[in-house]
Motif scaffolding. Structure first.
Motif, short mmCIF file in Angstrom:
data_model
loop_
_atom_site.label_atom_id
_atom_site.label_comp_id
_atom_site.label_asym_id
_atom_site.label_seq_id
_atom_site.Cartn_x
_atom_site.Cartn_y
_atom_site.Cartn_z
N THR A 34 0.83 -1.19 0.00
CA THR A 34 0.00 0.00 0.00
C THR A 34 0.87 1.25 0.00
OG1 THR A 34 -1.75 1.19 1.16
CG2 THR A 34 -0.17 0.03 2.53
N ARG A 36 -0.43 4.12 1.14
CA ARG A 36 -0.90 4.89 2.29
C ARG A 36 -1.54 3.95 3.30
NH1 ARG A 36 -4.15 9.72 0.30
NH2 ARG A 36 -2.25 10.95 0.39
N SER A 38 -3.51 2.61 6.72
CA SER A 38 -4.67 3.09 7.49
C SER A 38 -4.17 3.78 8.76
CB SER A 38 -5.56 1.90 7.87
OG SER A 38 -4.85 1.03 8.74
N ARG A 39 -5.04 4.53 9.39
CA ARG A 39 -4.64 5.23 10.62
C ARG A 39 -4.15 4.25 11.68
NH1 ARG A 39 -9.65 8.31 12.01
NH2 ARG A 39 -10.40 8.00 9.92
N ASN A 41 -2.54 1.53 11.21
CA ASN A 41 -1.22 1.02 10.87
C ASN A 41 -0.16 2.10 10.65
OD1 ASN A 41 -2.00 -1.70 10.91
ND2 ASN A 41 -2.86 -1.52 8.86
N GLN A 42 -0.54 3.36 10.76
CA GLN A 42 0.37 4.46 10.46
C GLN A 42 1.64 4.43 11.32
OE1 GLN A 42 -0.20 6.96 7.95
NE2 GLN A 42 1.99 7.16 8.30
#
Length: 91
Positions: A34, A36, A38-39, A41-42
């Motif tokens: 990916t 970007r 997800s929040r 996994n940030q």
């Protein structure tokens, strides 16, 4: 995705921290699948980029070569020539 990871060793001037970070970011993006996260996994994503950038810089600092340093402009011109021959512009 990983086409943006370029050789960083044996250039004059040496690779900048921004170049090392960009390579680490591309690597993590490829492995994660990916661009970007997800929040949720940030934090893990950012930590992985930091860790890989640190390891990459350590590797570059430790590598030794007897070959003369490469010129960035010459290498970029060669890459453009290779791309032009691989992907000719059709009219």
């Amino acid at each position: 995705m990983c086409r943006n990871i370029h050789t960083l060793h044996n250039f004059e001037p040496a690779a900048t921290s921004e170049e090392v970070h960009a390579a680490a970011l591309q690597y993590v993006r490829k492995v994660a699948g990916t661009t970007r996260p997800s929040r949720v996994n940030q934090e893990a994503f950012d930590e992985a980029v930091h860790t890989i950038a640190h390891a990459t810089q350590h590797l570059l600092d430790a590598l030794v070569t007897s070959a003369p340093p490469k010129n960035r402009e010459v290498e970029a011109a060669r890459a453009r020539a290779r791309a032009a021959s691989r992907y000719p512009v059709s009219a």
